[in-house]
Write a protein that holds these residues in place. Structure first.
Motif, mmCIF file in Angstrom:
data_model
loop_
_atom_site.group_PDB
_atom_site.id
_atom_site.type_symbol
_atom_site.label_atom_id
_atom_site.label_comp_id
_atom_site.label_asym_id
_atom_site.label_seq_id
_atom_site.Cartn_x
_atom_site.Cartn_y
_atom_site.Cartn_z
ATOM 1 N N THR A 39 16.709 18.906 13.016
ATOM 2 C CA THR A 39 15.277 19.165 13.096
ATOM 3 C C THR A 39 14.662 18.073 13.965
ATOM 4 O O THR A 39 14.902 16.888 13.748
ATOM 5 N N ILE A 40 13.896 18.496 14.952
ATOM 6 C CA ILE A 40 13.186 17.578 15.840
ATOM 7 C C ILE A 40 11.715 17.650 15.474
ATOM 8 O O ILE A 40 11.131 18.727 15.439
ATOM 9 N N ASP A 41 11.126 16.505 15.164
ATOM 10 C CA ASP A 41 9.709 16.427 14.805
ATOM 11 C C ASP A 41 8.954 15.660 15.877
ATOM 12 O O ASP A 41 9.268 14.499 16.158
ATOM 13 N N ASN A 42 7.983 16.329 16.486
ATOM 14 C CA ASN A 42 7.056 15.693 17.423
ATOM 15 C C ASN A 42 7.756 15.048 18.625
ATOM 16 O O ASN A 42 7.179 14.206 19.287
ATOM 17 N N GLY A 43 9.011 15.400 18.858
ATOM 18 C CA GLY A 43 9.738 14.799 19.971
ATOM 19 C C GLY A 43 10.004 13.321 19.794
ATOM 20 O O GLY A 43 10.382 12.633 20.729
ATOM 21 N N GLU A 44 9.821 12.812 18.571
ATOM 22 C CA GLU A 44 10.009 11.389 18.296
ATOM 23 C C GLU A 44 11.122 11.113 17.298
ATOM 24 O O GLU A 44 11.728 10.052 17.330
ATOM 25 N N TYR A 45 11.372 12.051 16.396
ATOM 26 C CA TYR A 45 12.336 11.845 15.318
ATOM 27 C C TYR A 45 13.277 13.034 15.204
ATOM 28 O O TYR A 45 12.857 14.180 15.353
ATOM 29 N N LEU A 46 14.540 12.739 14.921
ATOM 30 C CA LEU A 46 15.518 13.769 14.623
ATOM 31 C C LEU A 46 15.981 13.569 13.188
ATOM 32 O O LEU A 46 16.149 12.436 12.744
ATOM 33 N N THR A 47 16.179 14.647 12.494
ATOM 34 C CA THR A 47 16.814 14.611 11.188
ATOM 35 C C THR A 47 18.061 15.457 11.297
ATOM 36 O O THR A 47 17.990 16.598 11.758
ATOM 37 N N LEU A 48 19.195 14.897 10.926
ATOM 38 C CA LEU A 48 20.468 15.599 11.012
ATOM 39 C C LEU A 48 21.079 15.715 9.629
ATOM 40 O O LEU A 48 21.039 14.771 8.847
ATOM 41 N N GLN A 49 21.657 16.859 9.391
ATOM 42 C CA GLN A 49 22.341 17.098 8.132
ATOM 43 C C GLN A 49 23.596 17.897 8.450
ATOM 44 O O GLN A 49 23.528 18.924 9.143
ATOM 45 N N LEU A 50 24.749 17.425 7.983
ATOM 46 C CA LEU A 50 25.973 18.184 8.176
ATOM 47 C C LEU A 50 25.833 19.514 7.466
ATOM 48 O O LEU A 50 25.308 19.579 6.350
ATOM 49 N N LEU A 51 26.280 20.580 8.089
ATOM 50 C CA LEU A 51 26.156 21.906 7.484
ATOM 51 C C LEU A 51 26.816 21.953 6.116
ATOM 52 O O LEU A 51 26.298 22.574 5.194
ATOM 53 N N GLU A 52 27.936 21.282 5.960
ATOM 54 C CA GLU A 52 28.636 21.315 4.676
ATOM 55 C C GLU A 52 27.860 20.600 3.570
ATOM 56 O O GLU A 52 28.051 20.871 2.399
ATOM 57 N N ASP A 53 26.948 19.689 3.944
ATOM 58 C CA ASP A 53 26.157 18.950 2.959
ATOM 59 C C ASP A 53 24.785 19.560 2.714
ATOM 60 O O ASP A 53 24.067 19.145 1.812
ATOM 61 N N VAL A 68 22.550 14.668 21.266
ATOM 62 C CA VAL A 68 23.985 14.439 21.468
ATOM 63 C C VAL A 68 24.401 13.089 20.884
ATOM 64 O O VAL A 68 25.426 12.996 20.193
ATOM 65 N N ARG A 69 23.628 12.049 21.110
ATOM 66 C CA ARG A 69 23.960 10.718 20.571
ATOM 67 C C ARG A 69 23.959 10.716 19.043
ATOM 68 O O ARG A 69 24.835 10.137 18.407
ATOM 69 N N ALA A 70 22.965 11.352 18.448
ATOM 70 C CA ALA A 70 22.860 11.363 16.994
ATOM 71 C C ALA A 70 24.005 12.156 16.355
ATOM 72 O O ALA A 70 24.603 11.712 15.370
ATOM 73 N N VAL A 71 24.322 13.320 16.899
ATOM 74 C CA VAL A 71 25.429 14.116 16.359
ATOM 75 C C VAL A 71 26.743 13.367 16.532
ATOM 76 O O VAL A 71 27.588 13.341 15.632
ATOM 77 N N SER A 72 26.915 12.717 17.652
ATOM 78 C CA SER A 72 28.104 11.910 17.898
ATOM 79 C C SER A 72 28.248 10.823 16.832
ATOM 80 O O SER A 72 29.337 10.598 16.293
ATOM 81 N N ALA A 73 27.144 10.158 16.517
ATOM 82 C CA ALA A 73 27.168 9.097 15.508
ATOM 83 C C ALA A 73 27.469 9.645 14.116
ATOM 84 O O ALA A 73 28.268 9.072 13.374
ATOM 85 N N VAL A 74 26.846 10.750 13.756
ATOM 86 C CA VAL A 74 27.048 11.337 12.427
ATOM 87 C C VAL A 74 28.496 11.796 12.244
ATOM 88 O O VAL A 74 29.086 11.617 11.184
ATOM 89 N N GLU A 75 29.058 12.385 13.281
ATOM 90 C CA GLU A 75 30.411 12.913 13.173
ATOM 91 C C GLU A 75 31.476 11.884 13.536
ATOM 92 O O GLU A 75 32.666 12.138 13.364
ATOM 93 N N GLY A 76 31.071 10.713 14.029
ATOM 94 C CA GLY A 76 32.033 9.679 14.384
ATOM 95 C C GLY A 76 32.922 10.086 15.543
ATOM 96 O O GLY A 76 34.111 9.769 15.552
ATOM 97 N N ARG A 77 32.351 10.784 16.511
ATOM 98 C CA ARG A 77 33.105 11.268 17.666
ATOM 99 C C ARG A 77 32.425 10.825 18.951
ATOM 100 O O ARG A 77 31.233 10.532 18.964
ATOM 101 N N GLU A 78 33.179 10.800 20.022
ATOM 102 C CA GLU A 78 32.625 10.500 21.334
ATOM 103 C C GLU A 78 31.745 11.662 21.787
ATOM 104 O O GLU A 78 32.081 12.823 21.537
ATOM 105 N N PRO A 79 30.629 11.384 22.445
ATOM 106 C CA PRO A 79 29.751 12.465 22.910
ATOM 107 C C PRO A 79 30.467 13.512 23.766
ATOM 108 O O PRO A 79 30.206 14.704 23.655
ATOM 109 N N CYS A 80 31.407 13.069 24.600
ATOM 110 C CA CYS A 80 32.093 14.017 25.479
ATOM 111 C C CYS A 80 33.029 14.955 24.719
ATOM 112 O O CYS A 80 33.451 15.974 25.264
#
Length: 100
Positions: free
Chosen positions: A70-84, A16-28
């Protein structure tokens, strides 16, 4: 974007925090993570074993609120906007259930 989980941060909170940061939106303002994946199951999947020893390995990918995660080993997230995200023959058009 790559995101490294903090030492006491749950995987579900990190998503939730990472998607919020990528999209520039509040988590809620994001769609509920529970609409896509069970947050408790996600945390358990990458959490320590019943005897407290850490789990190693594992990878999980899913779409959440316009991001391919994508979550790797429960330590890293990789996020990519669907449009990209590059598409190939295995990709399908997103359904209305997956994307706002």
């Amino acid at each position: 974007m790559e995101y490294e989980l903090g030492p006491d941060e749950s995987v579900s909170t990190a998503v939730v925090r990472a998607v919020s940061a990528v999209e520039g939106r509040e988590p809620c303002s994001l769609r509920s993570l529970a609409d896509v994946v069970d947050p408790t199951a996600l945390d358990t999947l990458f959490g320590p074993r019943y005897d407290g020893t850490p789990r190693t390995g594992g990878r999980l990918s899913f779409v959440y609120d316009g991001c391919y995660i994508t979550i790797d080993n429960g330590e890293y997230l990789t996020l990519q906007l669907l449009e990209d995200r590059p598409r190939d023959g295995r990709d399908q058009e997103p359904s209305e259930r997956c994307v706002r």
